[in-house]
Design a protein around this motif. Structure first.
Motif, PDB file in Angstrom:
ATOM      1  N   VAL A  59      23.711 -65.080  15.674  1.00 39.41           N
ATOM      2  CA  VAL A  59      22.401 -65.505  16.179  1.00 39.41           C
ATOM      3  C   VAL A  59      22.449 -66.988  16.540  1.00 39.41           C
ATOM      4  N   TRP A  60      23.003 -67.808  15.664  1.00 35.78           N
ATOM      5  CA  TRP A  60      23.087 -69.249  15.893  1.00 35.78           C
ATOM      6  C   TRP A  60      23.877 -69.547  17.167  1.00 35.78           C
ATOM      7  N   ILE A  98      21.799 -68.669  20.186  1.00 34.07           N
ATOM      8  CA  ILE A  98      20.755 -69.670  20.413  1.00 34.07           C
ATOM      9  C   ILE A  98      21.338 -70.879  21.132  1.00 34.07           C
ATOM     10  N   VAL A 108      19.245 -61.296  21.423  1.00 30.63           N
ATOM     11  CA  VAL A 108      18.504 -62.410  20.820  1.00 30.63           C
ATOM     12  C   VAL A 108      17.411 -62.891  21.772  1.00 30.63           C
ATOM     13  N   ALA A 132      13.831 -75.301  17.253  1.00 27.63           N
ATOM     14  CA  ALA A 132      14.375 -74.934  15.941  1.00 27.63           C
ATOM     15  C   ALA A 132      13.755 -75.847  14.893  1.00 27.63           C
ATOM     16  N   ALA A 181      18.634 -61.872  12.641  1.00 27.27           N
ATOM     17  CA  ALA A 181      19.904 -61.206  12.372  1.00 27.27           C
ATOM     18  C   ALA A 181      19.672 -59.824  11.760  1.00 27.27           C
ATOM     19  N   SER A 200      12.768 -66.834  11.548  1.00 26.02           N
ATOM     20  CA  SER A 200      14.003 -67.311  10.918  1.00 26.02           C
ATOM     21  C   SER A 200      15.224 -66.605  11.492  1.00 26.02           C
ATOM     22  N   GLY A 201      16.351 -67.321  11.463  1.00 29.37           N
ATOM     23  CA  GLY A 201      17.608 -66.742  11.909  1.00 29.37           C
ATOM     24  C   GLY A 201      17.971 -65.517  11.097  1.00 29.37           C
ATOM     25  N   GLY A 242      12.416 -71.543  11.481  1.00 32.92           N
ATOM     26  CA  GLY A 242      13.244 -70.720  12.349  1.00 32.92           C
ATOM     27  C   GLY A 242      13.197 -71.135  13.804  1.00 32.92           C
ATOM     28  N   TYR A 243      13.449 -70.169  14.680  1.00 29.85           N
ATOM     29  CA  TYR A 243      13.563 -70.421  16.119  1.00 29.85           C
ATOM     30  C   TYR A 243      12.336 -69.901  16.862  1.00 29.85           C
ATOM     31  N   ARG A 282      24.064 -63.911  10.975  1.00 29.02           N
ATOM     32  CA  ARG A 282      23.283 -65.129  11.248  1.00 29.02           C
ATOM     33  C   ARG A 282      24.075 -66.082  12.129  1.00 29.02           C
TER      34      ARG A 282
END
Length: 333
Positions: free
Chosen positions: A42-43, A46, A14, A58, A32, A27-28, A63-64, A39
């Protein structure tokens, strides 16, 4: 010795993805999908990265985004800044370590290859010349050691390699920050009469052949360290490249550029040309200095630096000779 290749974690994947897309919101779901993970994974990654100090924005429905001004150092961040030529070099990153030079020597003994990098965000027992400590506060400096094989270099003598490192760091810092550092013979770099960088070269010689087996080149660079973080003694002599103004450089990129330049620039510069660059950046040529050699101290004027990195000095009695060991202190007018 056979080493087991370290498995790349989801968090590292990531981070690598965010580094490649630094400054962009993604975006997550897309992250992903690109990485082939969930997802939720990924979260979680993060959140872990945020706890480790990464500046990740965020935004709902966008997204991130890894901030372009995030200066958190990492193996992934350094590797993403390297050219393809060096991206497969071994990098050992530590958030905290006692000494990168110590670790690099251990790895050299184990047979790690030329160009292996040991890098830390903080050192608890950083080393300088003559056994002195090198204060290495977290989150604000570069503390790196590079394993070098003499057979892979255009220069062989440790003093010349130290001089070469000083030339490289001065060049990279000037290109990336616009700051012009001065070289104080033989291994310190100064900005506005205060030290910002120390270089320590340690070599191991084979007992039977007398040939150098490897060299560990250590570099400690104060990038944004605030003066009051240093001890009272060091704060009188040292400063950072960026002291009061905002930091304008990514430490990962700075490390990558120093590393790649050290491993490649020697192929373009013969010793004479390299030492000429060293002299052009010297802050001692033409200056009156105090030489300290053991318990002896005496004033001299530095007339020149020869191709072997030795000072050509003139004593107060007019005698001209070479000087190659000891310390000097510049006498400010």
């Amino acid at each position: 010795m056979t080493r087991v290749r370290k498995k790349v974690t989801i968090k590292e994947k990531v981070l690598s993805f965010l580094e490649k897309n630094r400054g962009q919101h993604i975006s997550g779901a897309k992250i992903a999908d690109e990485l082939g993970v969930s997802r939720n994974a990924v979260w979680k990654s993060i959140k872990q990265l945020e706890k480790e100090g990464y500046d990740i924005k965020a935004v709902t429905n966008k997204g991130y985004c890894l901030s372009e001004t995030s200066h958190q150092m990492s193996e992934v961040g350094i590797r993403e800044q390297l050219s393809k030529e060096f991206q497969k070099n071994k990098i050992y990153y530590f958030d905290t370590i006692d000494s990168t030079n110590k670790k690099a020597k251990e790895l050299a003994i184990e047979g790690m290859p030329h160009g292996t990098l040991v890098i830390a965000n903080e050192q608890t027992a950083g080393k300088g010349r003559y056994g002195r400590s090198f204060e290495s506060p977290k989150d604000s400096g570069i503390y790196m050691s590079l394993i070098l094989k003499p057979s892979e270099l255009a220069y062989q003598h440790p003093t010349i390699i130290t001089s070469y490192a000083a030339v490289v760091v001065t060049k990279v810092v000037a290109e990336m920050t616009g700051k012009q550092l001065g070289i104080k013979w033989v291994n310190d770099l100064f900005l506005e009469n205060k030290k910002v960088c120390g270089i320590l070269t340690e070599a191991v010689t084979d007992f039977e052949s007398g040939m150098m087996e490897w060299i560990v080149l250590g570099i400690g660079l104060n990038v944004s360290t605030e003066t009051d973080i240093f001890s009272e003694e060091v704060s009188q002599k040292a400063r950072a490249i960026f002291e009061k103004e905002g930091v304008e450089v990514n430490r990962n990129e700075l490390v990558a550029n120093i590393m790649s330049s050290l491993l490649s620039l020697h192929q373009e510069l013969n010793e004479v040309d390299m030492m000429q660059l060293y002299k052009e950046n010297s802050m001692v040529v033409g200056k009156k200095v105090l030489i300290q050699q053991g318990k002896e101290e005496f004033f001299v004027t530095v007339k020149d630096i020869d191709t072997e990195g030795q000072l050509i000095i003139e004593t107060e009695t007019g005698e001209v000779k070479t000087f190659n060991s000891g310390e000097i202190r510049i006498i400010l007018n």
